[in-house]
Write a protein that holds these residues in place. Structure first.
Motif, PDB file in Angstrom:
ATOM      1  N   CYS A   1      -1.779  -0.999  -3.820  1.00  0.00           N
ATOM      2  CA  CYS A   1      -3.001  -0.280  -3.449  1.00  0.00           C
ATOM      3  C   CYS A   1      -2.676   1.177  -3.149  1.00  0.00           C
ATOM      4  CB  CYS A   1      -3.635  -0.939  -2.224  1.00  0.00           C
ATOM      5  SG  CYS A   1      -5.093  -0.091  -1.601  1.00  0.00           S
ATOM      6  N   GLY A   2      -3.300   2.092  -3.872  1.00  0.00           N
ATOM      7  CA  GLY A   2      -3.143   3.516  -3.594  1.00  0.00           C
ATOM      8  C   GLY A   2      -4.177   3.970  -2.581  1.00  0.00           C
ATOM      9  N   LEU A   3      -3.710   4.585  -1.478  1.00  0.00           N
ATOM     10  CA  LEU A   3      -4.605   5.079  -0.422  1.00  0.00           C
ATOM     11  C   LEU A   3      -4.613   6.601  -0.456  1.00  0.00           C
ATOM     12  CD1 LEU A   3      -3.445   2.839   2.583  1.00  0.00           C
ATOM     13  CD2 LEU A   3      -5.209   2.345   0.859  1.00  0.00           C
ATOM     14  N   PHE A   4      -5.709   7.173  -0.913  1.00  0.00           N
ATOM     15  CA  PHE A   4      -5.847   8.630  -0.952  1.00  0.00           C
ATOM     16  C   PHE A   4      -6.887   9.044   0.077  1.00  0.00           C
ATOM     17  CE2 PHE A   4      -7.642  12.637  -2.350  1.00  0.00           C
ATOM     18  CZ  PHE A   4      -6.512  13.363  -2.691  1.00  0.00           C
TER      19      PHE A   4
ATOM     20  N   ALA B   1       0.845  -1.188   0.000  1.00  0.00           N
ATOM     21  CA  ALA B   1       0.000   0.000   0.000  1.00  0.00           C
ATOM     22  C   ALA B   1       0.883   1.242   0.000  1.00  0.00           C
ATOM     23  CB  ALA B   1      -0.922   0.011   1.223  1.00  0.00           C
ATOM     24  N   VAL B   2       0.427   2.275  -0.688  1.00  0.00           N
ATOM     25  CA  VAL B   2       1.137   3.557  -0.677  1.00  0.00           C
ATOM     26  C   VAL B   2       0.131   4.647  -0.333  1.00  0.00           C
ATOM     27  CG1 VAL B   2       0.874   3.773  -3.216  1.00  0.00           C
ATOM     28  CG2 VAL B   2       2.556   5.180  -1.994  1.00  0.00           C
ATOM     29  N   HIS B   3       0.443   5.429   0.699  1.00  0.00           N
ATOM     30  CA  HIS B   3      -0.443   6.523   1.098  1.00  0.00           C
ATOM     31  C   HIS B   3      -0.134   7.764   0.274  1.00  0.00           C
ATOM     32  CE1 HIS B   3      -1.420  10.182   3.479  1.00  0.00           C
ATOM     33  NE2 HIS B   3      -2.586   9.562   3.498  1.00  0.00           N
ATOM     34  N   ILE B   4      -1.183   8.440  -0.158  1.00  0.00           N
ATOM     35  CA  ILE B   4      -1.045   9.663  -0.948  1.00  0.00           C
ATOM     36  C   ILE B   4      -1.875  10.746  -0.289  1.00  0.00           C
ATOM     37  CG2 ILE B   4      -1.332  10.712  -3.223  1.00  0.00           C
ATOM     38  CD1 ILE B   4      -1.500   7.653  -4.207  1.00  0.00           C
ATOM     39  N   GLY B   5      -1.212  11.771   0.216  1.00  0.00           N
ATOM     40  CA  GLY B   5      -1.915  12.866   0.870  1.00  0.00           C
ATOM     41  C   GLY B   5      -2.377  13.913  -0.118  1.00  0.00           C
ATOM     42  N   VAL B   6      -3.368  14.677   0.273  1.00  0.00           N
ATOM     43  CA  VAL B   6      -3.892  15.715  -0.607  1.00  0.00           C
ATOM     44  C   VAL B   6      -2.860  16.806  -0.856  1.00  0.00           C
ATOM     45  CG1 VAL B   6      -4.877  17.182   1.190  1.00  0.00           C
ATOM     46  CG2 VAL B   6      -5.981  17.079  -1.046  1.00  0.00           C
ATOM     47  N   ASN B   7      -1.874  16.917   0.022  1.00  0.00           N
ATOM     48  CA  ASN B   7      -0.849  17.943  -0.135  1.00  0.00           C
ATOM     49  C   ASN B   7       0.429  17.423  -0.775  1.00  0.00           C
ATOM     50  OD1 ASN B   7      -2.146  20.261   1.247  1.00  0.00           O
ATOM     51  ND2 ASN B   7      -2.170  18.820   2.948  1.00  0.00           N
TER      52      ASN B   7
END
Length: 277
Positions: free
Chosen positions: A40-43, A10-16
């Motif tokens: 898995c992309g986690l936005f 999984a890779v976390h992607i922040g709004v910033n």
């Protein structure tokens, strides 16, 4: 299939996420491709920092637009990189804090990739990136690979293990085994082993050899307060492209209490660091 193989990353992607986003997603895809893993992309779409009904409509509208644009940009980047490497992906777009998104989804993964870059201020920024990394490492129950702004491309080939014989360090080595088995060079750094009652790095090297991992052992004298600096300096000296280490600390109410080496590497590491707690 190896019992220790990564199958879900999984890779976390922040709004910033800023200019580092493309490089970090490319790294995530290359890692998944090299391990034969699903990605898995986690936005997460963070809540506004103030009570919603006290905000002007234009602020709420701007927040929504900012999230939509960030999500579209991130998914486009992820999909393009995944197609180039023939990696299977999925996308989770969730509302709520970053930690909520991570805990909800990443506990069903083998490894979480998380940006160590502190993003600039933005209307939608709801979670300090420093404390996000701290909390994720301690709360997730899975290994966390913290990424610098522009991680090197491809699978790590020169890995440094920070070893003191502790439970956390042992967990980190086990969690990193799929990467250790693919690396061209592995080095164990044992700091002040006499304090541990022997040479714990020697036994680790023997264990790794039975896992088809040949590792060099380096012995350094130092104190706990120096461990982070010694790890960082050794990684620089041997040109490592990843550090594997235990994360020492605990959560106490809303406060995260971390060990000195863990805190140092969370804040200052200039290369990917795999933490296990």
């Amino acid at each position: 299939m190896s019992a220790s193989a990564y199958r879900d990353i999984a890779v976390h992607i922040g709004v910033n996420a800023g200019s580092e986003l493309t490089a970090q997603l490319a790294y995530a895809v290359a890692l998944a491709a090299g391990c034969g893993a699903h990605l898995c992309g986690l936005f997460n779409r963070p809540p506004l920092p103030l009570v919603r009904h006290y905000m002007p409509p234009e602020v709420i509208a701007h927040h929504k637009t900012e999230c939509e644009r960030a999500a579209a940009r991130a998914r486009q980047n992820l999909d393009a990189a995944a197609r180039a490497h023939d990696v299977s992906t999925e996308w989770h777009d969730m509302s709520g804090t970053a930690l909520e998104a991570i805990v909800t989804q990443a506990r069903a993964s083998d490894l979480l990739l998380l940006s160590g870059v502190i993003a600039g201020e933005a209307t939608a920024r709801e979670y300090d990136r420093e404390t996000l990394a701290d909390d994720a490492v301690l709360a997730l129950g899975r290994p966390v690979l913290l990424l610098p702004g522009a991680p090197p491309a491809g699978l790590p080939q020169n890995i440094l293990i920070g070893w003191n014989g502790s439970r956390e360090a042992s967990r980190a080595v086990h969690d990193a085994m799929p990467l250790l088995q693919k690396a061209g060079r592995v080095t164990i750094l044992s700091i002040d082993p006499e304090r541990e009652g022997g040479l714990p790095g020697t036994e680790l090297a023997r264990h790794l050899a039975r896992q088809d991992v040949t590792a060099d052992l380096l012995i350094r004298e130092g104190h706990d307060r120096d461990a982070g600096l010694l790890l960082q300096q050794t990684a620089w000296d041997i040109k490592a492209d990843m550090i594997v280490m235990g994360a020492y600390g605990r959560g106490r109410l809303s406060e995260t209490v971390l060990g000195g080496a863990t805190m140092h590497m969370l804040r200052k590491a200039a290369l990917p660091v795999l933490f296990s707690h």
